[in-house]
Each structure stands twice: as structure tokens, then as C-alpha cells.
Design an enzyme around this catalytic site. Structure first.
Site, short mmCIF file in Angstrom:
data_model
loop_
_atom_site.label_atom_id
_atom_site.label_comp_id
_atom_site.label_asym_id
_atom_site.label_seq_id
_atom_site.Cartn_x
_atom_site.Cartn_y
_atom_site.Cartn_z
N SER A 108 1.02 -1.28 -0.17
CA SER A 108 0.06 -0.06 0.14
C SER A 108 0.77 1.27 -0.05
CB SER A 108 -0.79 0.03 1.51
OG SER A 108 -1.42 1.24 1.62
N TYR A 132 -1.50 -1.03 10.86
CA TYR A 132 -1.82 -1.44 9.65
C TYR A 132 -0.68 -1.32 8.86
CZ TYR A 132 -3.33 -1.21 4.88
OH TYR A 132 -3.55 -1.08 3.40
N LYS A 136 2.23 -3.55 6.90
CA LYS A 136 2.60 -3.68 5.38
C LYS A 136 4.14 -3.49 5.31
CE LYS A 136 -1.26 -4.47 3.38
NZ LYS A 136 -1.76 -5.63 2.79
N1 UFG Z 1 -13.04 11.15 3.40
C1 UFG Z 1 -14.12 11.93 3.64
N2 UFG Z 1 -15.23 11.34 4.25
C2 UFG Z 1 -15.26 10.18 4.54
C3 UFG Z 1 -14.19 9.22 3.97
C4 UFG Z 1 -13.21 9.85 3.50
O1 UFG Z 1 -13.84 13.27 3.51
O2 UFG Z 1 -16.40 9.53 4.92
C5 UFG Z 1 -11.84 11.75 2.67
C6 UFG Z 1 -10.60 11.40 3.62
O3 UFG Z 1 -10.42 12.42 4.70
C7 UFG Z 1 -9.55 11.72 2.54
C8 UFG Z 1 -10.07 10.88 1.36
O4 UFG Z 1 -11.72 11.12 1.45
O5 UFG Z 1 -9.07 12.76 2.25
C9 UFG Z 1 -9.84 9.39 1.04
O6 UFG Z 1 -10.15 8.57 2.23
P1 UFG Z 1 -10.10 7.19 2.31
O7 UFG Z 1 -10.69 6.67 3.58
O8 UFG Z 1 -11.03 6.89 1.09
O9 UFG Z 1 -8.72 6.78 1.98
P2 UFG Z 1 -7.33 7.12 2.46
O10 UFG Z 1 -6.36 7.83 1.54
O11 UFG Z 1 -7.52 7.64 3.89
O12 UFG Z 1 -6.64 5.46 2.73
C10 UFG Z 1 -6.47 4.62 1.72
C11 UFG Z 1 -6.68 3.39 2.42
C12 UFG Z 1 -5.81 2.86 3.36
C13 UFG Z 1 -4.29 3.27 2.83
C14 UFG Z 1 -4.20 4.60 2.32
C15 UFG Z 1 -2.79 4.98 1.71
O13 UFG Z 1 -8.13 3.09 2.96
O14 UFG Z 1 -5.87 1.66 3.54
O15 UFG Z 1 -5.25 4.88 1.22
O16 UFG Z 1 -2.42 4.21 0.71
F1 UFG Z 1 -3.38 2.76 3.89
#
Ligand code: UFG
Length: 319
Positions: A108, A132, A136
Site C-alpha cells: 500500500s 496497519y 505492510k
Molecule cells: N474522506 C471523507 N469522508 C469520508 C471518508 C473519507 O472526507 O467519509 C476523505 C478522507 O479524509 C481523504 C479521502 O476522503 O481525504 C480518501 O479517504 P479514504 O478513507 O477513502 O482513503 P485514505 O487515503 O485515507 O486511505 C486509503 C486506504 C488505506 C491506505 C491509504 C494509503 O484506505 O488503507 O489509502 O494508501 F493506507
């Protein structure tokens, strides 16, 4: 898996179905028109693993088994290290025992921690901010040591950015249990009227519109990346880490607008404070994947949203 089968690879699935539904296998059979060999077992069950590898004459392994929720990993670190790290050790032991030495590992972009620069290339320093991510990173480092230990290992770690979208058949896709942690499944459920509104985590990031920017990659592109990695492994011993991303970042607001356009539904939003541990921006430099694997992401944001929406509508009739 559908991509592998369509490319002519005879596939055996080993899954404990802790976070997936066995009905996916029959849906895959519908998509591919092939019978899929499937073994229900836990990766930590080395005896079952060895038996499966031997019985099916396995030559290459794609390791995607693991727990993946950041928040849950903070409250349940033992479970995360047990499943992710111990599971990988068990797999490596079984591979060693059966003389299999080609492995694609699903890693990841989380291993980059807080970006020092963008876009993220594979030379960017690695770090982790939660169990997590650390699991990885531990696995990647363990695999590098394994590859150094003997010349016959061929290992590729694929560093996924933000996978979204679904298979074009709308028969398989992401099925979060409970409240989705990730943006796209949450947006899809708001569009479907299952949840009243999207909470946007933070509007004051140093990004063009103040919301978080990520590199969203279509799962079909991701699947094709695995196929390319398998082909690469055949004549490339050693260890490689390769980004699977598009190289383009989109903000939360851009994702919401694209989803509204694809679904024809309004997505009510509410800006709330930042989510703990979130970073402002994260996107890949995908050049290494192009150079080594001859792979690049082909599908755009519209396809990501359209396929997610089609799957969101279809899945309710499947369950
Ligand atoms: N977000 C919101 N509201 C929500 C969910 C997410 O505003 O309900 C925002 C987050 O703040 C972020 C973006 O949407 O700015 C993406 O969030 P995600 O949770 O979809 O993804 P992340 O980038 O936080 O995390 C993902 C994977 C992780 C991994 C990470 C880095 O879920 O497992 O990418 O690769 F570690």
C-alpha cells in the site's frame, strides 16, 4: 481474478472469507464461464496451505490476504500483526516447503507515511503511522530479506494507491460490512439513500479546494497491474516495490461532483473537522510501473464512478 482467468492463468483461490462472501466465487464463475477452484482456509494454517499448493501444482502466488482498516488496527494491533505478518510468514514457509518462489504482494501507499514530496516515487522514504501501515512495511522488509537470502526468489510488492470502482459486469465489487471507512463506498451509499449525508473530513488542507487529494485507481487497472507483475516475475529474480497509481490526484469535492454526474443523484455533504491521521495529498509517480511492467492505468474518473454506482445498485439484488 477474472482478469487472470481471462488471460489463461489457471487460478486457485485460498480464502478464509473473514471479510468476503463465498457467493463471490459463483459470481466469478458467471463472469468467466469457468469453474473456479477454491479452498476455504486461513493463511496461518500452514498444513492446509502446503496441501493446497501441492494439490493444485501452484507455480506463482498473489498474496492479497490481510486486514486493512486503519482505525481498527489501532485498537486491535495483535490481530493485525497476527493476520498480516504471521499470515505472510506462514505463506513463505509453505512456499519454501513446496519450492515455489514467485510472489506478488499487495502492499500500500501507506508505507510512504506523510509525504516529503509529491508525486511519490518508490525511492521516497518509508514509514508508518499506525499498526496497519506498519504491518505492510514489516512484510515488505521481510520479503526483501527473503529475496536477498537466496537467488531463486522473485518478489514484487505492489504499492496500491486508492482502489475504487467495480467489475464492468456489476457482479463483483467492494462490499464493506457496516459503515464504510473509505470515501467511495460511503459516497455510493449516500447516493443510494442508505446514508443521509457524506461528512467531508477537513476543508482547510493546503489543496486547491481545501479537501484531501488522493490518487484513485480503478480496480480493473489494479487487476491488470497484477497480471503485468506476474509476467514480469518470470525472468526477474530479487525484490521490487512498484507503485500502482494513476499519477493524478483528485480532491474529495471533485470525487463527489464526478459521482453526482455518474449517478444522477445529489450527494448531500457536510464539512466536519479533519480525520485523525489523514494527510493533505497523496499521489503516485507511476513511471516505474510503466518502465518495468509496461503497465499504466487506462480508466478515468468517470468509469470509476459509473462502475461503482452500477455495482451499488446491483449488489442489493444479489445479497
Ligand atoms: N474522506 C471523507 N469522508 C469520508 C471518508 C473519507 O472526507 O467519509 C476523505 C478522507 O479524509 C481523504 C479521502 O476522503 O481525504 C480518501 O479517504 P479514504 O478513507 O477513502 O482513503 P485514505 O487515503 O485515507 O486511505 C486509503 C486506504 C488505506 C491506505 C491509504 C494509503 O484506505 O488503507 O489509502 O494508501 F493506507
Amino acid at each position: 481474478m477474472a482478469v487472470l482467468i481471462e488471460a489463461g492463468f489457471p487460478v486457485v483461490v485460498l480464502d478464509n472469507f473473514s471479510n468476503s462472501d463465498p457467493s463471490v466465487i459463483s459470481r466469478l464463475e458467471r463472469i468467466t464461464g469457468k469453474t473456479i477452484r477454491c479452498v476455504r482456509a486461513d493463511l496461518r494454517d500452514r498444513v492446509a496451505l502446503i496441501a493446497t499448493l501441492k494439490a493444485h501444482g501452484v507455480t506463482d502466488v498473489i498474496h492479497l490476504a490481510g486486514l486493512k482498516a486503519v482505525g481498527e488496527s489501532v485498537s486491535q494491533p495483535i490481530q493485525y500483526y497476527g493476520c498480516n505478518v504471521q499470515g505472510t510468514i506462514s505463506l513463505l514457509e509453505a512456499m519454501q516447503e513446496t519450492g515455489i518462489s514467485r510472489l506478488v504482494f499487495s502492499s500500500s501507499a501507506t508505507v510512504y507515511g506523510d509525504p516529503h514530496y509529491l508525486p511519490l516515487d518508490e525511492a521516497h522514504p518509508t514509514s508508518a503511522t499506525n499498526p496497519y501501515g506498519r504491518s505492510k512495511l514489516h512484510i515488505e522488509e521481510m520479503l526483501r530479506d527473503v529475496a536477498r537470502s537466496a537467488p531463486d526468489w522473485h518478489i514484487v510488492c505492489l504499492r496500491y494507491f486508492n482502489p475504487v470502482g467495480a467489475h464492468p459486469s456489476a457482479l463483483i465489487g467492494e462490499e464493506p460490512s457496516g459503515i464504510p471507512n473509505n470515501l467511495m463506498p460511503f459516497v455510493a451509499q449516500v447516493a443510494a439513500g442508505i446514508r443521509p449525508e457524506l461528512q467531508i473530513f477537513g476543508g482547510d488542507y493546503p489543496t486547491p479546494d481545501g479537501t484531501g487529494v488522493r490518487d484513485y485507481i480503478h480496480v480493473m487497472d489494479l487487476a491488470e497491474g497484477h497480471l503485468a507483475a506476474l509476467r514480469y516475475l518470470v525472468d526477474h529474480p530479487g525484490w521490487e516495490a512498484i507503485n500502482l497509481g494513476t499519477g493524478v490526484g483528485y480532491s474529495v469535492l471533485e470525487m463527489v461532483s464526478a459521482f453526482e454526474a455518474a449517478s444522477g443523484r445529489a450527494i448531500p455533504c457536510n464539512r466536519v473537522s479533519r480525520r485523525a491521521g489523514d494527510i493533505a495529498s497523496c499521489y503516485a509517480n507511476p513511471e516505474r510501473a510503466q518502465r518495468l511492467l509496461n503497465w499504466h492505468a487506462k480508466r478515468g474518473l468517470e468509469d470509476m464512478c459509473r462502475s461503482t454506482w452500477a455495482w451499488q445498485q446491483e449488489r442489493r439484488s444479489l445479497s
